[in-house]
Design a protein around this motif. Structure first.
Motif, PDB file in Angstrom:
ATOM      1  N   MET A   1      73.132 -38.837  12.568  1.00  0.00           N
ATOM      2  CA  MET A   1      73.888 -39.842  11.479  1.00  0.00           C
ATOM      3  C   MET A   1      74.594 -39.532  11.449  1.00  0.00           C
ATOM      4  SD  MET A   1      72.196 -38.911   8.173  1.00  0.00           S
ATOM      5  CE  MET A   1      71.299 -40.961   6.441  1.00  0.00           C
ATOM      6  N   SER A   2      75.061 -41.832  11.589  1.00  0.00           N
ATOM      7  CA  SER A   2      76.091 -42.113  10.952  1.00  0.00           C
ATOM      8  C   SER A   2      76.594 -42.131   9.663  1.00  0.00           C
ATOM      9  CB  SER A   2      75.972 -43.629  11.862  1.00  0.00           C
ATOM     10  OG  SER A   2      77.089 -44.271  11.935  1.00  0.00           O
ATOM     11  N   LEU A   3      77.796 -41.635   9.508  1.00  0.00           N
ATOM     12  CA  LEU A   3      78.146 -41.244   7.177  1.00  0.00           C
ATOM     13  C   LEU A   3      79.168 -42.441   7.702  1.00  0.00           C
ATOM     14  CD1 LEU A   3      76.864 -37.933   6.425  1.00  0.00           C
ATOM     15  CD2 LEU A   3      76.016 -39.936   5.705  1.00  0.00           C
ATOM     16  N   ARG A  21      83.708 -43.398   9.586  1.00  0.00           N
ATOM     17  CA  ARG A  21      83.252 -43.505  10.103  1.00  0.00           C
ATOM     18  C   ARG A  21      82.307 -42.284  10.968  1.00  0.00           C
ATOM     19  NH1 ARG A  21      78.303 -46.693   9.108  1.00  0.00           N
ATOM     20  NH2 ARG A  21      79.235 -48.141   9.326  1.00  0.00           N
ATOM     21  N   SER A  22      81.812 -41.476  10.493  1.00  0.00           N
ATOM     22  CA  SER A  22      81.152 -39.692  11.283  1.00  0.00           C
ATOM     23  C   SER A  22      79.883 -40.348  11.474  1.00  0.00           C
ATOM     24  CB  SER A  22      81.224 -38.968  10.597  1.00  0.00           C
ATOM     25  OG  SER A  22      79.936 -38.917   9.146  1.00  0.00           O
ATOM     26  N   ALA A  23      79.319 -38.807  12.990  1.00  0.00           N
ATOM     27  CA  ALA A  23      78.142 -39.477  13.620  1.00  0.00           C
ATOM     28  C   ALA A  23      78.090 -37.350  13.620  1.00  0.00           C
ATOM     29  CB  ALA A  23      78.506 -39.678  15.033  1.00  0.00           C
ATOM     30  N   ASP A  24      76.963 -37.968  14.164  1.00  0.00           N
ATOM     31  CA  ASP A  24      76.455 -36.189  14.465  1.00  0.00           C
ATOM     32  C   ASP A  24      77.633 -35.104  15.214  1.00  0.00           C
ATOM     33  OD1 ASP A  24      74.390 -36.171  12.868  1.00  0.00           O
ATOM     34  OD2 ASP A  24      73.031 -36.297  14.341  1.00  0.00           O
ATOM     35  N   THR A  25      78.219 -35.948  16.043  1.00  0.00           N
ATOM     36  CA  THR A  25      78.929 -35.261  17.681  1.00  0.00           C
ATOM     37  C   THR A  25      80.630 -36.087  17.277  1.00  0.00           C
ATOM     38  OG1 THR A  25      77.999 -36.467  19.150  1.00  0.00           O
ATOM     39  CG2 THR A  25      76.947 -33.903  18.596  1.00  0.00           C
ATOM     40  N   PRO A  28      85.240 -38.227  13.963  1.00  0.00           N
ATOM     41  CA  PRO A  28      84.991 -39.180  13.714  1.00  0.00           C
ATOM     42  C   PRO A  28      86.313 -40.534  13.431  1.00  0.00           C
ATOM     43  CG  PRO A  28      84.847 -37.201  12.202  1.00  0.00           C
ATOM     44  CD  PRO A  28      85.347 -37.419  13.105  1.00  0.00           C
ATOM     45  N   ASP A  80      78.460 -44.108   2.273  1.00  0.00           N
ATOM     46  CA  ASP A  80      77.112 -43.037   1.881  1.00  0.00           C
ATOM     47  C   ASP A  80      77.618 -42.269   1.323  1.00  0.00           C
ATOM     48  OD1 ASP A  80      74.883 -43.958   4.374  1.00  0.00           O
ATOM     49  OD2 ASP A  80      76.750 -43.856   4.875  1.00  0.00           O
ATOM     50  N   ALA A 317      84.555 -36.056   6.654  1.00  0.00           N
ATOM     51  CA  ALA A 317      83.553 -36.321   7.346  1.00  0.00           C
ATOM     52  C   ALA A 317      83.761 -35.503   8.663  1.00  0.00           C
ATOM     53  CB  ALA A 317      83.875 -37.431   8.066  1.00  0.00           C
ATOM     54  N   GLN A 321      80.423 -32.983   8.960  1.00  0.00           N
ATOM     55  CA  GLN A 321      79.989 -32.333  10.003  1.00  0.00           C
ATOM     56  C   GLN A 321      79.629 -31.622  10.909  1.00  0.00           C
ATOM     57  OE1 GLN A 321      81.063 -35.754  13.134  1.00  0.00           O
ATOM     58  NE2 GLN A 321      82.495 -34.096  14.574  1.00  0.00           N
TER      59      GLN A 321
END
Length: 349
Positions: A1-3, A21-25, A28, A80, A317, A321
């Motif tokens: 999920m992107s935050l 911007r972060s993501a699951d993998t 960031p 977020d 982030a 994560q």
């Protein structure tokens, strides 16, 4: 999920805001950041005046937030999580960032996350074009902190050695003040050192052969004071030599202790973070030593070595994560002017 994470840094004399911007993998991504330095304001006083620092953070933080949102093409509604420096630092300055972050979170109905300032520095090399990989040895040289750590992952830190009195940054700043170089002392001393002879004065290398990985720079500061008094009227003419000799002593200790930490852990990667990580001589000598030892060295980008909002947003982030921490909607906040880094660590596997 992107935050989308808005990070606010206000621990001392820089106001920093950033969007990450972060993501699951994956690492960031930094979208935008803005920074206001208070150096010019504090120069007249020869150091940071806490009350003035706090008031200036109040003036700067919201315009900087507006700037980073505009630069990234985002709005407050897109955010977020709001992250902020919870400590360590100046209490009044920390309260500004914490108060603004929690107010924004409450107004937007979005969670907030308090971040450890030193963890921000520690993870800041992940913002570089050449991010490190875990595990690594970290040399954290930031303001009043000098530490060597084994880092196996986010929140998985083992302190191998740390300063028992003055840190490297304090040795730079206090020595510069003794030489009349003004504020901020560290960068001024390093500039002066480029014109001097590093072998001109025999200064101590405290704890260099102690057999452990701890640091002590108080004795070096005292030796610089003694040498400055001996020079008397000659100090002005020999200032560059004294600056170069001081810098050489500090850097030698940092480099050799870092190599000892690599040998002790058996790791082949080192990360340097914090304001002193921008020092030219430290980078040159550490790069040379690590190249001979076939060790990879990673640094933050030069403009991200000092305090900044990007490192706070990045640390938040990476914590989210890694599942090391959860943002929350409890908007009552506190700050931690004294907050040891090992207080936030998870056990190293």
């Amino acid at each position: 999920m992107s935050l989308l994470i808005l990070g606010i840094e206000s621990s001392c004399d820089e106001t920093g805001v950033a969007l990450v911007r972060s993501a699951d993998t994956g690492v960031p991504v930094l979208l935008s950041h803005a920074l206001h330095s208070q150096i010019e304001m504090h120069q007249a006083y020869g150091g940071v005046v806490p009350e003035l620092a706090s008031r200036d953070h109040i003036r700067r933080v919201l315009p900087l937030a507006t700037q980073v949102l505009t630069d990234a093409g985002q709005t407050l509604a897109d955010v977020d999580v709001v992250a902020y420096t919870q400590g360590p630092g100046l209490a009044g300055a920390l309260l500004v960032g914490a108060g603004v972050a929690c107010a924004l979170g409450a107004a937007l109905g979005k969670p907030v996350l308090g971040v450890h300032h030193l963890e921000g520095h520690l993870l800041s090399p992940f913002l570089s074009a050449d991010p490190p990989e875990f595990p690594f040895v970290a040399l954290l040289v930031s303001g009043g902190h000098t530490q060597l750590m084994r880092v196996d992952g986010v929140g998985r830190y083992e302190i191998l050695g740390e300063t028992i009195d003055d840190a490297a940054g304090e040795a730079f700043d206090k020595s510069a003040k003794l030489m009349g170089l003004g504020y901020p002392g560290g960068p001024a001393l390093s500039r002066m050192a480029q014109q001097g002879d590093a072998t001109a004065f025999k200064l101590p290398r405290p704890l260099l052969h102690s057999g452990d990985l701890d640091f002590s720079f108080a004795g070096l500061k005292t030796a610089v004071l003694t040498q400055a008094k001996k020079l008397g009227d000659e100090l002005e003419a020999r200032k560059a030599d004294l600056a170069a000799s001081t810098e050489a002593a500090i850097v030698e200790v940092l480099v050799k202790k870092t190599l000892a930490a690599l040998k002790q852990t058996g790791l082949q990667r080192v990360v340097v973070a914090g304001g002193v990580g921008a020092n030219r001589l430290l980078r040159e000598q550490l790069n040379t030593a690590c190249s001979k030892a076939r060790v990879r060295v990673h640094y933050p980008e030069l403009h991200l070595c000092t305090d900044n909002g990007a490192m706070i947003a990045m640390a938040a982030a990476m914590r989210l994560q890694a599942g090391q921490q959860q943002a929350n909607t409890a908007y009552a906040f506190d700050v931690k002017p004294r907050w040891p880094l090992d207080a936030i660590t998870a056990p190293v596997a």
